[in-house]
Design a protein around this motif. Sequence first.
Motif, PDB file in Angstrom:
ATOM      1  N   GLU A   1       0.798  -1.231   0.000  1.00 37.96           N
ATOM      2  CA  GLU A   1       0.000   0.000   0.000  1.00 37.96           C
ATOM      3  C   GLU A   1       0.829   1.279   0.000  1.00 37.96           C
ATOM      4  N   ASP A   2       1.839   1.368   0.826  1.00 40.30           N
ATOM      5  CA  ASP A   2       2.589   2.622   0.973  1.00 40.30           C
ATOM      6  C   ASP A   2       3.870   2.632   0.142  1.00 40.30           C
ATOM      7  N   THR A   3       3.838   1.919  -0.963  1.00 41.87           N
ATOM      8  CA  THR A   3       5.014   1.799  -1.822  1.00 41.87           C
ATOM      9  C   THR A   3       4.926   2.771  -2.986  1.00 41.87           C
ATOM     10  N   PRO A   4       5.996   3.513  -3.295  1.00 42.67           N
ATOM     11  CA  PRO A   4       5.970   4.386  -4.475  1.00 42.67           C
ATOM     12  C   PRO A   4       5.908   3.572  -5.763  1.00 42.67           C
ATOM     13  N   VAL A   5       5.133   4.082  -6.725  1.00 47.36           N
ATOM     14  CA  VAL A   5       4.954   3.406  -8.011  1.00 47.36           C
ATOM     15  C   VAL A   5       5.365   4.352  -9.140  1.00 47.36           C
ATOM     16  N   ILE A   6       6.246   3.863  -9.989  1.00 51.13           N
ATOM     17  CA  ILE A   6       6.667   4.601 -11.181  1.00 51.13           C
ATOM     18  C   ILE A   6       6.130   3.857 -12.387  1.00 51.13           C
TER      19      ILE A   6
ATOM     20  N   CYS B   1      16.309   3.450  -3.936  1.00 57.11           N
ATOM     21  CA  CYS B   1      14.964   3.404  -3.355  1.00 57.11           C
ATOM     22  C   CYS B   1      14.421   1.984  -3.529  1.00 57.11           C
ATOM     23  N   PRO B   2      14.884   1.032  -2.720  1.00 59.49           N
ATOM     24  CA  PRO B   2      14.610  -0.388  -2.955  1.00 59.49           C
ATOM     25  C   PRO B   2      13.158  -0.807  -2.783  1.00 59.49           C
ATOM     26  N   GLU B   3      12.316   0.066  -2.228  1.00 58.33           N
ATOM     27  CA  GLU B   3      10.908  -0.294  -2.038  1.00 58.33           C
ATOM     28  C   GLU B   3      10.053   0.012  -3.272  1.00 58.33           C
ATOM     29  N   THR B   4      10.590   0.685  -4.271  1.00 53.91           N
ATOM     30  CA  THR B   4       9.827   1.164  -5.425  1.00 53.91           C
ATOM     31  C   THR B   4       9.321   0.006  -6.296  1.00 53.91           C
ATOM     32  N   HIS B   5       8.105   0.178  -6.832  1.00 56.52           N
ATOM     33  CA  HIS B   5       7.550  -0.765  -7.808  1.00 56.52           C
ATOM     34  C   HIS B   5       7.341  -0.045  -9.138  1.00 56.52           C
ATOM     35  N   PHE B   6       7.272  -0.834 -10.230  1.00 55.59           N
ATOM     36  CA  PHE B   6       7.233  -0.268 -11.583  1.00 55.59           C
ATOM     37  C   PHE B   6       6.079  -0.891 -12.371  1.00 55.59           C
ATOM     38  N   LEU B   7       5.288  -0.019 -12.990  1.00 54.97           N
ATOM     39  CA  LEU B   7       4.057  -0.424 -13.654  1.00 54.97           C
ATOM     40  C   LEU B   7       4.124  -0.058 -15.132  1.00 54.97           C
ATOM     41  N   LEU B   8       4.050  -1.058 -16.007  1.00 58.20           N
ATOM     42  CA  LEU B   8       4.071  -0.827 -17.450  1.00 58.20           C
ATOM     43  C   LEU B   8       2.725  -1.246 -18.029  1.00 58.20           C
ATOM     44  N   VAL B   9       1.999  -0.283 -18.576  1.00 54.83           N
ATOM     45  CA  VAL B   9       0.681  -0.519 -19.157  1.00 54.83           C
ATOM     46  C   VAL B   9       0.822  -0.459 -20.673  1.00 54.83           C
ATOM     47  N   GLY B  10       0.505  -1.551 -21.359  1.00 57.07           N
ATOM     48  CA  GLY B  10       0.626  -1.579 -22.813  1.00 57.07           C
ATOM     49  C   GLY B  10       1.186  -2.904 -23.278  1.00 57.07           C
TER      50      GLY B  10
ATOM     51  N   HIS C   1       9.266  -6.576  -8.505  1.00 55.56           N
ATOM     52  CA  HIS C   1       9.064  -5.116  -8.488  1.00 55.56           C
ATOM     53  C   HIS C   1       8.429  -4.597  -9.778  1.00 55.56           C
ATOM     54  N   PHE C   2       8.271  -5.459 -10.790  1.00 54.33           N
ATOM     55  CA  PHE C   2       7.765  -5.023 -12.089  1.00 54.33           C
ATOM     56  C   PHE C   2       6.404  -5.651 -12.362  1.00 54.33           C
ATOM     57  N   HIS C   3       5.515  -4.826 -12.927  1.00 53.06           N
ATOM     58  CA  HIS C   3       4.145  -5.274 -13.201  1.00 53.06           C
ATOM     59  C   HIS C   3       3.774  -4.861 -14.621  1.00 53.06           C
ATOM     60  N   LEU C   4       3.758  -5.837 -15.521  1.00 51.21           N
ATOM     61  CA  LEU C   4       3.366  -5.600 -16.911  1.00 51.21           C
ATOM     62  C   LEU C   4       1.919  -6.062 -17.043  1.00 51.21           C
ATOM     63  N   VAL C   5       1.004  -5.116 -17.177  1.00 53.63           N
ATOM     64  CA  VAL C   5      -0.430  -5.434 -17.090  1.00 53.63           C
ATOM     65  C   VAL C   5      -1.110  -5.486 -18.455  1.00 53.63           C
ATOM     66  N   GLY C   6      -0.347  -5.323 -19.538  1.00 50.10           N
ATOM     67  CA  GLY C   6      -0.919  -5.411 -20.872  1.00 50.10           C
ATOM     68  C   GLY C   6      -1.709  -4.177 -21.261  1.00 50.10           C
ATOM     69  N   VAL C   7      -2.428  -4.294 -22.369  1.00 47.00           N
ATOM     70  CA  VAL C   7      -3.255  -3.199 -22.876  1.00 47.00           C
ATOM     71  C   VAL C   7      -4.502  -3.074 -22.007  1.00 47.00           C
ATOM     72  N   GLN C   8      -4.839  -1.857 -21.617  1.00 51.34           N
ATOM     73  CA  GLN C   8      -6.018  -1.601 -20.804  1.00 51.34           C
ATOM     74  C   GLN C   8      -6.910  -0.579 -21.492  1.00 51.34           C
ATOM     75  N   LYS C   9      -8.182  -0.932 -21.671  1.00 56.28           N
ATOM     76  CA  LYS C   9      -9.107   0.013 -22.281  1.00 56.28           C
ATOM     77  C   LYS C   9      -9.311   1.242 -21.395  1.00 56.28           C
TER      78      LYS C   9
END
Length: 415
Positions: free
Chosen positions: A235-240, A266-275, A295-303
């Motif tokens: 919850e309290d993690t920075p997201v780029i 900044c070892p707590e950071t998470h990374f979000l790639l949409v597409g 730490h990486f989240h590739l969530v694909g294409v999102q409408k």
Amino acid sequence: MNKKEVASKQVRDVKQKIRVLHLIKSLGRGGAEKLIPETALVHDQSKFEFHCLYFYHQPSNIVEELERSGIAVHHIPSSNLGLFLQVNKVREYIQLNSIHIIHAHLPWAGILARSVGNSIGIPIVYTEHNTWERYNKLSYWGNRISFKKQDVAIAVSNEVALSMRLNSIWDPYQRGGRMKLKVIQNGVNTDVFKRMENDKAFAITESRDKKYKVESTKFQAQNEMGLKYQLGIPEDTPVIGIVAVFRDQKRLWLWVEVALKILEQCPETHFLLVGDGEWRERLEAQIKKSGKGTHFHLVGVQKNVIPYLSLMDIYLSTSEFEGLPIAMLEAMSCEVPVVATSAGGIGEVIQQGIQGYLTEIEGWEKLSDYCCELIQNPELHDTMRLAARQRVIDQFSMKRMVRELEDVYGEVMDF
């Protein structure tokens, strides 16, 4: 009286709608494509009627979004080179539907529009979404040779406009000729793109049209525990993050390199790639090899990208070139400051140290330090996120963009 004058007189006399045909090669989820339905929702549809013709069909496209926006969509199957065998079909569609204006996007559709439009004498508007130097030789020369056979050329940024001027300066141009060049920077519907609280997507129904209720209800059911929880982000993690088509110009392999460097500070950071796109498998392999896959989240294409933008604390871009990226403006409208290379129109939007930070295109290694500065300084981050949204409201709103487009449509119809 020529055909253009006849059409203008008919619209004035019977007060009928101006029928605009958007012509584009494909309807993928790039910035140029997304602008067609987004602008249609803001246009005064009591005065304008919109159609869209496209040629290359992709499994993941935005046809439904166009239709929900009130646009009549028609598909003429074709390859790139086969486009010029479709001139008669496009002409027939225009005549059958009494189209008043062709509005083409990107080189291949622009070349086709000039061929069709000049043969039947209706106004042609063309929007250029990128600098000419980035096109392959065939697109470049086809665009350049036919470029001045249109009424208005729109550039989405000043850099794109400069590229258009420099590359067409030596081409034959009759004095008093018809083409005009205008800069109309991309815009975002700031009433729609707002940061959501508590990761609950049902908040979209308060700002979006009723047409989106089904989609937003679906997200509500999926997000009862919150989107961060679903993705496995504390919850309290920075997201780029970033929203992008995974293609060469985005240099996402460098994006991952920057992310890995951020994790060192900044070892707590998470990374979000949409597409999604051609680089996905290579990025997944790069991330796996790093050993930092959690730490990486590739969530694909999102409408619907708003829930994902609302998770982001920083929008990171490593692009080599850009026109004026819509996804970045949407992120800013959702109160996300930007750390990016100063590619294309990005440098026209971000004021250094106010809405975010910029580096030179080849100075991308500095991006990690800027991201860490924002992560480690909450007060600075808070100031920049509010400034990011205000910048879009003041200078890059969809209302401003649509008003300028309607002025162009009225101008080419002699209104």
